[in-house]
Design an enzyme around this catalytic site. Structure first.
Site, PDB file in Angstrom:
ATOM      1  N   ASP A  10     -26.442  43.605  14.979  1.00 12.79           N
ATOM      2  CA  ASP A  10     -24.999  43.537  15.260  1.00 12.79           C
ATOM      3  C   ASP A  10     -24.693  42.158  15.839  1.00 12.79           C
ATOM      4  OD1 ASP A  10     -22.286  44.528  15.577  1.00 12.79           O
ATOM      5  OD2 ASP A  10     -22.668  44.570  17.722  1.00 12.79           O
ATOM      6  N   SER A  11     -23.417  41.796  15.812  1.00 11.76           N
ATOM      7  CA  SER A  11     -23.005  40.523  16.400  1.00 11.76           C
ATOM      8  C   SER A  11     -23.302  40.490  17.906  1.00 11.76           C
ATOM      9  CB  SER A  11     -21.515  40.316  16.177  1.00 11.76           C
ATOM     10  OG  SER A  11     -20.809  41.382  16.789  1.00 11.76           O
ATOM     11  N   TYR A  42     -17.737  38.274  16.005  1.00 15.64           N
ATOM     12  CA  TYR A  42     -17.632  37.869  14.610  1.00 15.64           C
ATOM     13  C   TYR A  42     -16.244  38.196  14.041  1.00 15.64           C
ATOM     14  CZ  TYR A  42     -22.741  37.287  13.716  1.00 15.64           C
ATOM     15  OH  TYR A  42     -24.049  36.875  13.686  1.00 15.64           O
ATOM     16  N   CYS A  73     -22.897  46.798  12.067  1.00 14.85           N
ATOM     17  CA  CYS A  73     -21.693  46.036  12.364  1.00 14.85           C
ATOM     18  C   CYS A  73     -20.768  46.183  11.155  1.00 14.85           C
ATOM     19  CB  CYS A  73     -22.089  44.576  12.577  1.00 14.85           C
ATOM     20  SG  CYS A  73     -20.691  43.463  12.818  1.00 14.85           S
ATOM     21  N   GLU A 159     -17.760  43.013  25.270  1.00 15.43           N
ATOM     22  CA  GLU A 159     -18.801  41.979  25.426  1.00 15.43           C
ATOM     23  C   GLU A 159     -18.809  41.403  26.839  1.00 15.43           C
ATOM     24  OE1 GLU A 159     -21.205  40.358  23.106  1.00 15.43           O
ATOM     25  OE2 GLU A 159     -20.919  42.298  22.153  1.00 15.43           O
ATOM     26  N   CYS A 193     -15.595  50.094  14.417  1.00 15.72           N
ATOM     27  CA  CYS A 193     -16.271  48.929  15.012  1.00 15.72           C
ATOM     28  C   CYS A 193     -17.273  49.526  15.992  1.00 15.72           C
ATOM     29  CB  CYS A 193     -15.283  48.032  15.746  1.00 15.72           C
ATOM     30  SG  CYS A 193     -16.102  46.751  16.716  1.00 15.72           S
ATOM     31  N   HIS A 195     -18.566  48.491  18.584  1.00 13.27           N
ATOM     32  CA  HIS A 195     -18.314  48.267  20.008  1.00 13.27           C
ATOM     33  C   HIS A 195     -17.377  49.330  20.602  1.00 13.27           C
ATOM     34  CE1 HIS A 195     -19.888  44.253  19.221  1.00 13.27           C
ATOM     35  NE2 HIS A 195     -19.768  43.931  20.498  1.00 13.27           N
TER      36      HIS A 195
HETATM   37  N1  DGL Z   1     -19.415  45.511  16.296  1.00 17.08           N
HETATM   38  C1  DGL Z   1     -18.857  44.810  15.204  1.00 17.08           C
HETATM   39  C2  DGL Z   1     -18.250  45.760  14.182  1.00 17.08           C
HETATM   40  O1  DGL Z   1     -18.651  46.896  14.064  1.00 17.08           O
HETATM   41  C3  DGL Z   1     -17.853  43.734  15.495  1.00 17.08           C
HETATM   42  C4  DGL Z   1     -18.009  42.905  16.673  1.00 17.08           C
HETATM   43  C5  DGL Z   1     -17.489  41.500  16.557  1.00 17.08           C
HETATM   44  O2  DGL Z   1     -16.300  41.263  16.308  1.00 17.08           O
HETATM   45  O3  DGL Z   1     -18.334  40.657  16.715  1.00 17.08           O
HETATM   46  O4  DGL Z   1     -17.372  45.347  13.450  1.00 17.08           O
END
Ligand code: DGL
Length: 277
Positions: A10-11, A42, A73, A159, A193, A195
């Site tokens: 993941d990012s 990302y 991600c 984050e 997402c 996160h």
């Molecule tokens: N966790 C990532 C997702 O599922 C995105 C996080 C990011 O924007 O870096 O899209």
């Protein structure tokens, strides 16, 4: 034949919400978790940049011996999965470089959750601009109406460890209000997402009580278990020690602190360099 861990990428920290569900379902395997925290988020970056970063991450995990990499991600899955799968096609006869995304397994399950056929998808601007959820749901369930909402502030809140702070309340309400205004008949909201499960309780509070909230972790874990049943040649390449090695492109101490909260257990991490620049 040597056996090796499953790579989970993941990012940043978000993929840990997927890893923890995968480990509940498949505790016997070893995993390498890679968070590109130094370059996260990302979701607000351009297509080319996300694709380049994802390619470097996948290359790193393959170079560590992982025969199978999960893009935990949505942004990376939406922007880079297809091209990466094509890039590694020459390895088709030698299954040491397989990449799985998380959008398809999520979409496959979506119709079992909605009664009204109206689904809301909250995601990063990158995932929303790709149109992947609307397209994929349209292919499998054309009767389901999808409304997507970009939530650019949610990943930074997670984050930076602010997911439980007052600032999070403001931005959760803002995006949920915008989403529900697009289609008041929405009865199911998908956290697209990895996160976002960290903001789950605040999102639930902001939604009308009748709306259900779906996270991806269990769906992805079920789909991976099913994939391994259908692919014994991959299964036999996976090492079984129940261990996780955590790698980050940022300061490991910072990663360990937040990752331990995500995983509910003590996490030891090492810093790695993945960029070719
Ligand atoms: N966790 C990532 C997702 O599922 C995105 C996080 C990011 O924007 O870096 O899209």
């Amino acid at each position: 034949m040597t056996s090796a861990p499953i790579g989970v990428f993941d990012s940043g920290y978000g993929g840990l919400t997927i890893l923890s569900e995968i480990r509940k379902r498949l505790p016997q395997y070893d995993y390498i978790y890679l968070g590109d925290n130094a370059r996260s988020p990302y979701g607000t970056r351009s297509f080319d940049v996300i694709r380049g970063f994802t390619h470097e991450a996948v290359e790193y995990l393959f170079s560590e011996g992982c025969p199978l990499v999960i893009l935990a991600c949505n942004t990376a899955s939406a922007k880079a999965l297809r091209e990466l799968q094509q890039h590694y096609l020459p390895y088709t006869s030698d299954p040491t470089r397989r990449i799985l995304g998380i959008i398809r397994p999520t979409v496959e399950a979506i119709s079992s959750f909605t009664q009204t056929g109206h689904v809301g998808v909250v995601a990063t601007p990158g995932t929303v601009s790709s149109g992947s959820y609307t397209t994929e749901v349209g292919k499998l369930f054309p009767e389901v109406r999808v409304s997507e909402q970009a939530c650019p502030m949610w990943v930074p809140l997670v984050e930076y460890g602010e997911s439980q702070g007052d600032g999070a309340d403001y931005f959760v309400r803002k995006y949920i209000t915008e989403l529900m205004a697009k289609d008041p008949e929405i009865d199911t909201v998908l956290l697209a997402c990895t996160h976002y499960p960290l903001l789950r309780s605040k999102i639930k509070e902001a939604l009308p009580p009748t709306v259900s909230l779906i996270a991806q972790g269990e769906l992805v874990a079920t789909s991976l278990a099913d994939y391994l049943l259908r692919h014994p040649e991959m299964k036999q390449r996976l090492s079984r020690g129940g261990q996780v090695s955590y790698r980050t492109t940022e300061c490991p101490e910072k990663f360990e602190e937040l990752a331990s909260i995500f995983m509910g257990t003590n996490v030891d991490a090492i810093r790695v360099k993945i960029d070719k620049g």
